[in-house]
Design an enzyme around this catalytic site. Structure first.
Site, PDB file in Angstrom:
ATOM      1  N   ARG A  18      30.725  62.207  38.806  1.00 43.66           N
ATOM      2  CA  ARG A  18      29.285  62.287  39.034  1.00 43.66           C
ATOM      3  C   ARG A  18      28.713  63.501  38.309  1.00 43.66           C
ATOM      4  O   ARG A  18      29.203  64.607  38.467  1.00 43.66           O
ATOM      5  CB  ARG A  18      29.002  62.412  40.533  1.00 43.66           C
ATOM      6  CG  ARG A  18      27.625  61.929  40.933  1.00 43.66           C
ATOM      7  CD  ARG A  18      27.424  62.026  42.428  1.00 43.66           C
ATOM      8  NE  ARG A  18      28.379  61.245  43.200  1.00 43.66           N
ATOM      9  CZ  ARG A  18      28.344  61.149  44.532  1.00 43.66           C
ATOM     10  NH1 ARG A  18      27.421  61.789  45.211  1.00 43.66           N
ATOM     11  NH2 ARG A  18      29.240  60.423  45.172  1.00 43.66           N
ATOM     12  N   SER A 106      25.329  57.243  43.873  1.00 45.01           N
ATOM     13  CA  SER A 106      25.166  57.182  45.320  1.00 45.01           C
ATOM     14  C   SER A 106      23.792  57.699  45.757  1.00 45.01           C
ATOM     15  O   SER A 106      22.775  57.188  45.341  1.00 45.01           O
ATOM     16  CB  SER A 106      26.305  57.959  45.989  1.00 45.01           C
ATOM     17  OG  SER A 106      26.307  57.786  47.374  1.00 45.01           O
ATOM     18  N   HIS A 107      23.766  58.756  46.593  1.00 50.01           N
ATOM     19  CA  HIS A 107      22.520  59.275  47.161  1.00 50.01           C
ATOM     20  C   HIS A 107      21.933  60.415  46.336  1.00 50.01           C
ATOM     21  O   HIS A 107      20.910  60.980  46.723  1.00 50.01           O
ATOM     22  CB  HIS A 107      22.783  59.784  48.583  1.00 50.01           C
ATOM     23  CG  HIS A 107      23.797  60.883  48.631  1.00 50.01           C
ATOM     24  ND1 HIS A 107      25.148  60.637  48.536  1.00 50.01           N
ATOM     25  CD2 HIS A 107      23.656  62.230  48.709  1.00 50.01           C
ATOM     26  CE1 HIS A 107      25.793  61.799  48.583  1.00 50.01           C
ATOM     27  NE2 HIS A 107      24.916  62.773  48.683  1.00 50.01           N
ATOM     28  N   LYS A 116      32.467  55.176  40.674  1.00 49.14           N
ATOM     29  CA  LYS A 116      33.443  55.087  41.764  1.00 49.14           C
ATOM     30  C   LYS A 116      34.489  54.052  41.347  1.00 49.14           C
ATOM     31  O   LYS A 116      34.157  53.070  40.675  1.00 49.14           O
ATOM     32  CB  LYS A 116      32.766  54.656  43.069  1.00 49.14           C
ATOM     33  CG  LYS A 116      31.788  55.682  43.624  1.00 49.14           C
ATOM     34  CD  LYS A 116      31.134  55.194  44.915  1.00 49.14           C
ATOM     35  CE  LYS A 116      30.181  56.247  45.462  1.00 49.14           C
ATOM     36  NZ  LYS A 116      29.477  55.793  46.692  1.00 49.14           N
ATOM     37  N   ASP A 242      21.341  54.350  51.592  1.00 49.16           N
ATOM     38  CA  ASP A 242      21.335  55.328  50.510  1.00 49.16           C
ATOM     39  C   ASP A 242      21.255  54.587  49.180  1.00 49.16           C
ATOM     40  O   ASP A 242      21.081  53.360  49.143  1.00 49.16           O
ATOM     41  CB  ASP A 242      22.550  56.259  50.599  1.00 49.16           C
ATOM     42  CG  ASP A 242      23.853  55.596  50.190  1.00 49.16           C
ATOM     43  OD1 ASP A 242      23.968  54.363  50.349  1.00 49.16           O
ATOM     44  OD2 ASP A 242      24.771  56.296  49.721  1.00 49.16           O
ATOM     45  N   ASP A 244      23.240  53.523  46.839  1.00 49.63           N
ATOM     46  CA  ASP A 244      24.107  52.388  46.489  1.00 49.63           C
ATOM     47  C   ASP A 244      24.542  51.596  47.720  1.00 49.63           C
ATOM     48  O   ASP A 244      25.428  50.751  47.650  1.00 49.63           O
ATOM     49  CB  ASP A 244      25.327  52.848  45.682  1.00 49.63           C
ATOM     50  CG  ASP A 244      26.264  53.764  46.467  1.00 49.63           C
ATOM     51  OD1 ASP A 244      25.808  54.443  47.405  1.00 49.63           O
ATOM     52  OD2 ASP A 244      27.467  53.808  46.135  1.00 49.63           O
ATOM     53  N   ASP A 246      26.158  52.175  50.529  1.00 52.18           N
ATOM     54  CA  ASP A 246      27.418  52.263  51.273  1.00 52.18           C
ATOM     55  C   ASP A 246      27.282  53.192  52.483  1.00 52.18           C
ATOM     56  O   ASP A 246      28.216  53.368  53.252  1.00 52.18           O
ATOM     57  CB  ASP A 246      28.597  52.674  50.377  1.00 52.18           C
ATOM     58  CG  ASP A 246      28.429  54.025  49.699  1.00 52.18           C
ATOM     59  OD1 ASP A 246      27.405  54.712  49.953  1.00 52.18           O
ATOM     60  OD2 ASP A 246      29.316  54.409  48.920  1.00 52.18           O
ATOM     61  N   ARG A 247      26.073  53.784  52.653  1.00 48.58           N
ATOM     62  CA  ARG A 247      25.817  54.629  53.822  1.00 48.58           C
ATOM     63  C   ARG A 247      24.563  54.133  54.540  1.00 48.58           C
ATOM     64  O   ARG A 247      23.596  53.719  53.900  1.00 48.58           O
ATOM     65  CB  ARG A 247      25.619  56.091  53.414  1.00 48.58           C
ATOM     66  CG  ARG A 247      26.841  56.686  52.743  1.00 48.58           C
ATOM     67  CD  ARG A 247      26.746  58.189  52.655  1.00 48.58           C
ATOM     68  NE  ARG A 247      25.553  58.622  51.971  1.00 48.58           N
ATOM     69  CZ  ARG A 247      24.966  59.808  52.161  1.00 48.58           C
ATOM     70  NH1 ARG A 247      25.441  60.651  53.038  1.00 48.58           N
ATOM     71  NH2 ARG A 247      23.900  60.138  51.467  1.00 48.58           N
ATOM     72  N   HIS A 329      28.769  56.893  56.281  1.00 47.37           N
ATOM     73  CA  HIS A 329      29.793  55.943  55.822  1.00 47.37           C
ATOM     74  C   HIS A 329      30.477  55.394  57.073  1.00 47.37           C
ATOM     75  O   HIS A 329      31.077  56.142  57.844  1.00 47.37           O
ATOM     76  CB  HIS A 329      30.857  56.647  54.966  1.00 47.37           C
ATOM     77  CG  HIS A 329      30.416  57.024  53.592  1.00 47.37           C
ATOM     78  ND1 HIS A 329      30.386  56.121  52.556  1.00 47.37           N
ATOM     79  CD2 HIS A 329      30.013  58.209  53.080  1.00 47.37           C
ATOM     80  CE1 HIS A 329      29.974  56.736  51.456  1.00 47.37           C
ATOM     81  NE2 HIS A 329      29.733  58.004  51.750  1.00 47.37           N
TER      82      HIS A 329
END
Length: 462
Positions: A18, A106-107, A116, A242, A244, A246-247, A329
């Site tokens: 990232r 992600s966030h 990832k 978030d 993507d 996943d949260r 998560h």
């Protein structure tokens, strides 16, 4: 041997790659990473890799370069297009792929991007990511092959599977969703069309500029819009994602935020009646109340390191039915595949809420109370952060304190507990404290400040 490429070491994180697009992370990096990661798959006699990307402005170009690198390793590259990270996990799992790569940050703010990975059906993280960076720098790749690329639309199959575990159809809920302009947008549209009840979607379009707010549901200000809509529409629940997806973030009918450890209590109570003695994992930042409530419900609580890859690996090792982090998560291995999927968690949450006799706020307000600090992050250089934690741990052990060192130091006292750990993703330390009284919390904060001061670090005002 192909051209070697040295990538910025700052983008090689604990759980992923990232960095800032165009500054520390480039198109050429994506190709080189594809060539190297594809070589890892090929050398393990793997043949198939699945690729997806999120809604960030730079993601399509990065995905194209990544695919080119993977294909040149002689692999079959399956492109499932733009979507949430968990849809990639689902595709890789159900297609029995040998590897998977998601282009996402992600966030993180809009200027970031990254990747990832999954390898052989497992998370790819930690030393593996560092080794991948070294492999890219060495240009250590398999000879160029032909490979193939095909596109697959798996969204409909994925949504059908998400819906399979929603069974509470008697009570029709009013739900407000905040997509946060995340990569879940198109999938979420399909999902809510097939769920019973009334569904209002905020910020539903996928937009990598995130015009409404930052795509991070762990920050209270990012939930204000959702809270307002839930109140105005008298909704039963609000759900946020978030960047993507996943949260998850959840607020109840009264606008109370349910944090990750509180959600875990709700899920544990739902799962454990049919699975007495089952292992449930939570990270070191979780409230002591969660671990006690898991025990009360007949489960075996296991405290583990923070980090989605670390939790997933520990769940696979212990055959845990549920895992979760304060960061949102949540990992269901009960009826699901053990990976973090905010869309699936949302479906399971709605299924639980629809079966309640009263509103969700009754559950929220009945949970045992504790007084805690938020998660406190403060700057500490990468070359110093781990040694600070070790110094604190050594002093506490010498003083015969009750210390857990699974991930940093978590110190148990008569007043409650406090935590200090080094961030795996930033040049910072992370602290948290929890007590049952205001006076106890102040005592814990002073103990934390004292230990940091002894190592020459100042804790910001909390």
């Amino acid at each position: 041997m192909e051209h070697k490429r040295v990538i910025d070491p700052s983008i090689l994180r604990e759980y992923d790659i990232r960095g800032i697009y165009g500054k520390t992370f480039f198109i050429e990096d994506a190709y080189a990473i594809g060539r190297s990661f594809g070589s890892l798959i090929a050398r393990q006699n793997g043949k198939k890799v699945v690729v997806s990307y999120d809604g960030r402005v730079s993601s399509p170009d990065l995905e194209t370069a990544l695919v080119d690198g993977l294909k040149k390793c002689g692999l079959e590259v399956v492109r499932i297009g733009r979507g949430p990270t968990p849809m990639l996990y689902y595709a890789a799992t159900t297609m029995e792929a040998d590897g998977a790569v998601m282009v996402t940050a992600s966030h993180n703010p809009k200027e970031y991007n990254g990747m990832k990975f999954m390898l052989g059906g497992k998370s790819f993280y930690g030393k593996q990511i560092q080794a991948l960076g070294a492999q890219v720098a060495q240009g250590d790749v398999v000879p160029e092959g032909i490979g193939s690329v095909r596109k697959v639309d798996i969204a409909e199959e994925y949504v059908t599977r998400l819906l399979k575990d929603f069974n509470a159809t008697d009570r029709k809920l009013k739900v407000v969703w905040d997509n946060s302009n995340s990569a879940a947008g198109e999938v979420l549209t399909r999902l809510v069309q097939q769920l019973p009840g009334e569904h209002i979607v905020l910020n539903g379009s996928i937009d990598g500029n995130f015009p409404a707010h930052s795509p991070d549901p762990t920050v209270p200000k990012n939930l204000v819009q959702l809270q307002k809509e839930v109140a105005e529409r008298k909704a039963d629940i609000g759900i946020a994602f978030d960047g993507d997806a996943d949260r998850i973030g959840v607020i109840d009918d009264k606008g109370n935020i349910l944090w990750g450890d509180q959600l875990m209590i709700v899920y544990s109570r739902d799962i454990l009646p049919d699975h007495q003695g089952a292992t449930i994992i939570a990270d070191v930042k979780a409230s002591q109340i969660l671990f006690e409530e898991i025990k009360k419900a007949g489960g075996y609580p296991l405290m583990w390191c923070t980090g989605h890859s670390l939790i997933k690996a520990k769940m696979a090792e212990t055959k845990a039915l549920l895992g979760g982090e304060m960061s949102g998560h949540i990992f269901f291995a009960d009826k699901w595949y053990g990976f973090d999927d905010a869309l699936y968690v949302a479906v399971r949450t709605l299924d639980i809420v629809a079966r309640l006799k009263g509103p969700l706020s009754e559950i929220t307000e009945s949970l045992p109370k504790a007084i805690s600090t938020p998660e406190i992050r403060f700057d500490c250089p990468d070359d110093r952060k781990f040694s600070v934690v070790k110094e604190v741990a050594d002093r506490l052990k010498a003083a015969n304190a009750d210390v857990d060192t699974i991930d940093g130091v978590r110190v148990n006292t008569a007043d409650g507990w406090w935590l200090l750990r080094a961030s795996n993703t930033q040049a910072s330390l992370v602290a948290r404290a929890e007590s049952t009284t205001e006076a106890g919390l102040e005592t814990l904060k002073e103990a934390l400040k004292s230990q940091l001061s002894a190592s020459g670090v100042e804790l910001p005002e909390i």
